[in-house]
Scaffold this motif. Structure first.
Motif, short mmCIF file in Angstrom:
data_model
loop_
_atom_site.label_atom_id
_atom_site.label_comp_id
_atom_site.label_asym_id
_atom_site.label_seq_id
_atom_site.Cartn_x
_atom_site.Cartn_y
_atom_site.Cartn_z
N ALA A 5 76.32 4.40 84.09
CA ALA A 5 75.18 4.63 83.20
C ALA A 5 75.62 4.36 81.77
CB ALA A 5 74.68 6.07 83.34
N VAL B 233 69.54 3.61 78.40
CA VAL B 233 70.60 3.80 79.39
C VAL B 233 70.18 3.10 80.68
CG1 VAL B 233 71.81 5.49 80.81
CG2 VAL B 233 71.37 5.97 78.39
N PHE C 109 70.88 13.10 83.75
CA PHE C 109 70.98 12.53 82.41
C PHE C 109 69.87 13.09 81.51
CE2 PHE C 109 70.22 9.48 79.05
CZ PHE C 109 71.50 9.25 78.59
N GLN D 48 70.90 11.00 89.35
CA GLN D 48 71.63 10.63 88.13
C GLN D 48 70.69 10.62 86.94
OE1 GLN D 48 74.95 9.89 87.90
NE2 GLN D 48 75.01 9.18 85.80
#
Length: 145
Positions: free
Chosen positions: A5, A48, A98, A94
């Motif tokens: 990432a 990202v 994040f 994920q």
């Protein structure tokens, strides 16, 4: 399988090519949706890109970028051979990790609303047309303790 990432600038030129190729293969060719898949948001330092790699092969991706209301999630896709393997759950986990502590927004293709509801997203506006595909704005509010 490994997940990475970071901003586009952290990817090698070949990895950027793979990222764009996967997204164009899925969104433009497979879904037959002609639109400008590659945009300036991709290259922002604040965007990202979550990438799922098997060796040097990109099997899935998604992106997150800040907006006034929180984080916008999108460009989520998997290579055909990675579908049904649980990889999508890993990428979503994920992304949610994040985005912890911030509201997250996404524009779901209408048939995928139940999929995103399972991750805590709720419809947050009217259906709209995006390049001939109905989309539903959705929001996942920050969980407050």
């Amino acid at each position: 399988m490994r997940l990475t990432a970071g901003p586009l600038a952290e990817l090698s030129p070949l990895q950027v090519h793979q990222l764009y190729k996967l997204r164009v293969d899925v969104f433009v060719h497979e879904q037959q949706c002609t639109y400008a898949e590659i945009d300036d948001t991709d290259a922002l330092d604040t965007t990202v890109h979550i990438c799922a790699w098997s060796g040097d092969e990109l099997l899935g991706t998604a992106r997150l970028f800040p907006v006034a209301e929180g984080l916008q999630f999108g460009r989520f896709c998997l290579a055909p051979q990675a579908r049904g393997t649980g990889l999508a759950r890993q990428i979503m986990s994920q992304a949610l990790e994040f985005g912890a502590g911030r509201d997250m927004l996404l524009d779901a293709q209408a048939p995928l609303v139940p999929y995103y509801e399972a991750y805590g997203f709720s419809p947050s506006g009217e259906l709209f047309d995006d390049a001939g595909v109905p989309h539903q704005p959705m929001r996942r509010a920050t969980v407050r303790a």
